[in-house]
Write an enzyme that holds these catalytic residues in place. Structure first.
Site, PDB file in Angstrom:
ATOM      1  N   HIS A   1      39.857 -59.157  25.966  1.00 64.51           N
ATOM      2  CA  HIS A   1      39.381 -59.755  27.216  1.00 64.51           C
ATOM      3  C   HIS A   1      40.066 -61.091  27.466  1.00 64.51           C
ATOM      4  CE1 HIS A   1      37.011 -61.749  24.127  1.00 64.51           C
ATOM      5  NE2 HIS A   1      36.786 -62.727  24.983  1.00 64.51           N
TER       6      HIS A   1
ATOM      7  N   ASP B   1      38.733 -64.785  29.021  1.00 60.80           N
ATOM      8  CA  ASP B   1      37.395 -65.364  29.148  1.00 60.80           C
ATOM      9  C   ASP B   1      36.931 -65.466  30.600  1.00 60.80           C
ATOM     10  OD1 ASP B   1      36.861 -65.653  26.425  1.00 60.80           O
ATOM     11  OD2 ASP B   1      37.718 -67.665  26.314  1.00 60.80           O
TER      12      ASP B   1
ATOM     13  N   HIS C   1      42.445 -61.979  24.421  1.00 55.90           N
ATOM     14  CA  HIS C   1      42.191 -62.143  22.987  1.00 55.90           C
ATOM     15  C   HIS C   1      41.131 -61.157  22.510  1.00 55.90           C
ATOM     16  CE1 HIS C   1      39.642 -64.971  25.175  1.00 55.90           C
ATOM     17  NE2 HIS C   1      38.747 -64.835  24.204  1.00 55.90           N
TER      18      HIS C   1
ATOM     19  N   ARG D   1      33.302 -73.002  21.224  1.00 54.31           N
ATOM     20  CA  ARG D   1      34.264 -72.830  22.315  1.00 54.31           C
ATOM     21  C   ARG D   1      34.022 -73.858  23.416  1.00 54.31           C
ATOM     22  NH1 ARG D   1      34.252 -67.362  25.861  1.00 54.31           N
ATOM     23  NH2 ARG D   1      33.185 -68.552  27.475  1.00 54.31           N
TER      24      ARG D   1
HETATM   25 FE   LIG Z   1      36.615 -64.817  24.414  1.00 56.12          FE
END
Ligand SMILES: [Fe+2]
Length: 302
Positions: free
Chosen positions: A100, A102, A255, A270
């Site tokens: 995917h 983000d 990723h 994150r």
């Molecule tokens: Fe991600």
């Protein structure tokens, strides 16, 4: 290669990825260094900074050098008291073992993502990052020309039927929260990078259908395009040690976090930089199909 400010840039993959040495991200960075890091990001797309041992405040300060931050996520809660930090933990059933980019289900997905490792398993638990521009260049000309014209609808309520049912109550709760607000956004299948002009395939796990095609044709076509993204040649694999920070360009990468560490603990934090509205090869901009503009999530929505 060593830059004029003393950054040591070492490529770690043939088509994506570099490790940056000679910089302490907790320090007050000279603007020239920030410019060089940004240039390295545009060229290599994924940068690994080893052994930085930042805390939350230092990660937020560093990431802010690249632009305004998003909040943690449009629907998933942040780390307690840190509205801009998303905990990425390895609780079974909510692992990101799908390719995917983000938050592509909103109109203004983040420009860049950073992950900082707090707890990592002694083996496994790596992060794979793919260069979607290299994937685009790998396409045979007829497929490239087709992709240039296509649009895809991305949603956070993607087809979980194709995946296993939630493994436990925690995973089911995560799923309920994830889709508590529904988003559907139409993005060009080929996105023109706003800083480099490079073209990349902008699809990934949230891309659910191709505009104008039925579910079966959509799935087949997305599968074909996606198979170029996930070619081993286009991927770098990052093996974490605690204290690392990885910065990747979310406009031109995908990723994947392999679910290969059993019940061992893993925790990353994150932080993402707000990004602009994607544009296709003819300059047409992405648009919302369903849901709000996610202005509670990203300052770029305005
Ligand atoms: Fe991600």
């Amino acid at each position: 290669m060593t830059t004029s400010t003393g950054l040591d840039i070492r490529r770690i993959g043939g088509r994506i990825g570099a490790e940056l040495l000679g910089v302490d991200l907790s320090a007050d960075l000279d603007p020239a260094v920030v410019t060089e890091i940004n240039s390295a990001l545009l060229e290599h797309k994924a940068l690994v900074f080893r052994d930085q041992n930042l805390d939350d405040a230092a990660q937020l300060r560093f990431v802010s050098l690249f632009g305004e931050l998003t909040t943690a996520h449009p629907t998933v809660p942040s780390v307690d008291g840190r509205p801009h930090i998303l905990p990425v933990d390895g609780d079974e059933g909510i692992r990101a073992n799908h390719w995917h980019t983000d938050v592509t289900f909103v109109r203004t997905p983040p420009k860049a993502s950073t992950l900082r490792s707090l707890v990592v398993p002694p083996y496994g638990g790596n992060t794979l990052i793919a260069n979607t521009a290299a994937a685009y260049r790998d396409l045979p000309a007829p497929l490239r020309e087709l992709a240039d014209k296509l649009w895809a609808v991305h949603t956070n309520d993607f087809d979980y039927a194709a995946h296993a049912a939630p493994k436990n109550e925690k995973a089911a709760e995560h799923r309920r929260r994830f889709v508590s607000r529904k988003y559907r956004t139409a993005h060009p299948v080929v996105r023109v990078h706003p800083e480099t002009g490079e073209r990349g395939l902008f699809i990934g796990g949230f891309a659910q259908s191709i505009v104008g095609l039925g579910p079966s044709d959509s799935r087949d076509l997305l599968r074909i395009f996606q198979s170029y993204v996930t070619r081993p040649e286009n991927i770098v694999r990052v093996a974490w040690t605690p204290g690392d920070l990885v910065l990747f360009d979310n406009r031109i990468t995908q990723h994947y976090a392999p679910d290969d560490y059993g019940d061992l603990p893993r925790l990353l934090h994150r932080v993402t930089v707000a990004g602009d509205v994607p544009a296709g090869v003819d300059g047409t901009l992405s648009h919302v199909v369903e849901g709000d503009d996610a202005s509670h999530y990203t300052p770029a929505a305005a």
